[in-house]
Design an enzyme around this catalytic site. Structure first.
Site, PDB file in Angstrom:
ATOM      1  N   CYS A 187      40.575  40.204  38.712  1.00 35.33           N
ATOM      2  CA  CYS A 187      41.855  40.121  37.983  1.00 35.33           C
ATOM      3  C   CYS A 187      41.753  38.887  37.096  1.00 35.33           C
ATOM      4  O   CYS A 187      42.504  37.923  37.252  1.00 35.33           O
ATOM      5  CB  CYS A 187      43.036  39.987  38.945  1.00 35.33           C
ATOM      6  SG  CYS A 187      43.078  41.219  40.268  1.00 35.33           S
ATOM      7  N   GLY A 241      41.198  34.020  32.109  1.00 36.99           N
ATOM      8  CA  GLY A 241      39.929  33.462  32.569  1.00 36.99           C
ATOM      9  C   GLY A 241      39.845  32.033  33.030  1.00 36.99           C
ATOM     10  O   GLY A 241      38.751  31.469  33.065  1.00 36.99           O
ATOM     11  N   ASP A 286      39.781  43.146  33.944  1.00 38.47           N
ATOM     12  CA  ASP A 286      41.249  43.082  33.898  1.00 38.47           C
ATOM     13  C   ASP A 286      41.777  44.388  33.323  1.00 38.47           C
ATOM     14  O   ASP A 286      41.067  45.075  32.587  1.00 38.47           O
ATOM     15  CB  ASP A 286      41.745  41.904  33.060  1.00 38.47           C
ATOM     16  CG  ASP A 286      43.148  41.467  33.501  1.00 38.47           C
ATOM     17  OD1 ASP A 286      43.259  40.594  34.382  1.00 38.47           O
ATOM     18  OD2 ASP A 286      44.134  42.036  32.995  1.00 38.47           O
ATOM     19  N   ASP A 346      42.022  37.370  42.501  1.00 38.49           N
ATOM     20  CA  ASP A 346      43.147  36.459  42.258  1.00 38.49           C
ATOM     21  C   ASP A 346      44.336  37.383  42.000  1.00 38.49           C
ATOM     22  O   ASP A 346      44.641  37.721  40.872  1.00 38.49           O
ATOM     23  CB  ASP A 346      42.820  35.569  41.049  1.00 38.49           C
ATOM     24  CG  ASP A 346      43.916  34.570  40.755  1.00 38.49           C
ATOM     25  OD1 ASP A 346      44.735  34.316  41.657  1.00 38.49           O
ATOM     26  OD2 ASP A 346      43.969  34.049  39.624  1.00 38.49           O
ATOM     27  N   CYS A 391      49.063  32.768  43.947  1.00 35.76           N
ATOM     28  CA  CYS A 391      49.836  31.540  43.713  1.00 35.76           C
ATOM     29  C   CYS A 391      51.240  31.739  44.290  1.00 35.76           C
ATOM     30  O   CYS A 391      52.242  31.401  43.682  1.00 35.76           O
ATOM     31  CB  CYS A 391      49.861  31.147  42.241  1.00 35.76           C
ATOM     32  SG  CYS A 391      50.490  32.413  41.143  1.00 35.76           S
TER      33      CYS A 391
END
Length: 403
Positions: free
Chosen positions: A232, A236, A256, A301, A354
């Site tokens: 993902c 970058g 992606d 990610d 995150c």
């Protein structure tokens, strides 16, 4: 501080767009700052920081000002006057601020500050969710930390420089930085500045990347010469860090679903001098199937609620909806199931978000390990980063190894 009419009006216009039209704060501010060429850096930072501040404290200020969405222009001026009063800024003698009840504002602030959802300015549902997942004490600390303005952290691009050299180069350009203990490639700006205008940035000597985010690529244990898939990749940030850790040797396949993000990655890779990155847009499942059992390392990610990065994206807490979090959990588990198949025997995978919610993090990893595909993996280690403990973004990462 003396308020200037054109700066205040620009801030009010930006707030109207963010709150009433649902536009992203960063994009609105970027556009607003281009409105008047005569504005200096102090003017621009007033608009950006004031706008972000009022976005961050929207619920608290709206409660104090006794206004409801959608906000009229008059409502926005009332919220702006709350911002001024609470910061001790003298209100100018303009019709928009006539009759501002300063004592009442301070009294309402003291009263509302006793209730967490008002004090930390979050929607009811989010306050309940955070408290149920993290416990009252941790959630309270975390919310408080996430309401601080995020520091600007950069990562020295080791393909071109070292943190020490970079600090010297930036100092010559008038930008002071400090080293971060425990973060080998990171520097933190002592004062906010437009670092994208520096020669050092144009020469590809650094990328802006939060200290917690810099932990992810390190966690993957990459070595020069490996075949690594960043599933993902987006624009970058972590892909470029992987390229530097691999010393440009081996191959990184950056995937992606958004081709425009990969275009931006190509541009950034060129600037950074990262030559081992191969971008591939996921237009069908073929792209993924071709890579089954071929990668030494895979980074997922994963898309997430972004609750760990509210200090840099304060408008996200107003855009998030409970059903989005429910849907994103399903997406995360699907991605884990599909993309984990790219790892070859003995290879390793990092699942990162995150977010600070266990339901997007540890619980997803446990759910995966109990599945048929996940049974082929074992959990080597995991790391939880809370903003209240680190001073940087909230993050989670788990390292899994294929048996």
């Amino acid at each position: 501080m003396r308020l200037h009419r054109n700066l205040v009006f620009a801030t009010i216009d930006a707030l109207a767009e963010i709150f009433n039209e649902g536009n992203y704060a960063d994009k609105v501010i970027e556009k607003t700052l281009k409105r008047d060429k005569r504005w200096g850096s102090r003017d621009r930072s007033f608009i950006a920081e004031t706008t972000y501040d009022i976005v961050r404290w929207k619920r608290l200020y709206a409660e104090i000002a006794e206004v409801k969405e959608p906000f009229s222009r008059e409502d926005l001026f009332r919220m702006f006057s709350v911002w001024c009063v609470l910061r001790g800024i003298k209100l100018p003698d303009w019709p928009q601020f006539d009759g501002t009840p300063e004592r009442r504002i301070k009294g309402r602030f003291d009263e509302l500050s006793k209730v967490r959802k008002f004090r930390e300015s979050v929607p009811d549902w989010l306050d309940e969710l955070g408290a149920s997942e993290l416990g009252d004490k941790t959630w309270t600390k975390e919310l408080h930390a996430l309401n601080n303005q995020a520091p600007v952290v950069i990562r020295a691009n080791k393909l071109k420089t070292t943190p020490q050299q970079l600090a010297e180069i930036l100092k010559e350009e008038g930008i002071e930085t400090s080293n971060l203990r425990n973060y080998p490639e990171a520097l933190e700006l002592k004062e906010r500045a437009n670092i994208f205008r520096t020669k050092a940035f144009k020469d590809g000597l650094f990328e802006v990347q939060d200290a917690s985010s810099q932990r992810v690529a390190e966690f993957l244990n990459v070595e020069p010469g490996m075949r690594v898939v960043d599933t993902c990749a987006g624009a970058g940030g972590k892909t470029l860090h992987l390229a530097a850790l691999m010393e440009n040797k081996g191959q990184i396949i950056a995937l992606d679903i958004y081709g425009n993000k990969l275009k931006e990655l190509k541009r950034r890779a060129k600037r950074a001098g990262a030559h081992n990155i191969d971008t591939r847009s996921i237009e069908s499942t073929k792209v993924i199937k071709k890579l089954y059992n071929t990668a030494d390392r895979v980074l997922i990610d994963a898309p997430c609620s972004g609750l760990g990065v509210l200090s840099r994206n304060p408008d996200a807490k107003w855009k998030l909806q409970p059903e989005f979090i429910e849907n994103i959990r399903n997406t995360q588990i699907e991605i884990l199931q599909k993309y984990s198949r790219m790892v070859k025997k003995g290879g390793q995978l990092v699942y990162a978000t995150c977010s600070i919610l266990p339901s997007e993090n540890q619980q997803q990893v446990q759910r995966f390990l109990k599945s048929e595909e996940g049974a082929k993996f074992k959990l080597k280690k995991e790391k939880n980063i809370l903003s209240s403990e680190s001073g940087y973004d909230g993050f989670y990462m788990a390292l899994l190894e294929k048996k």
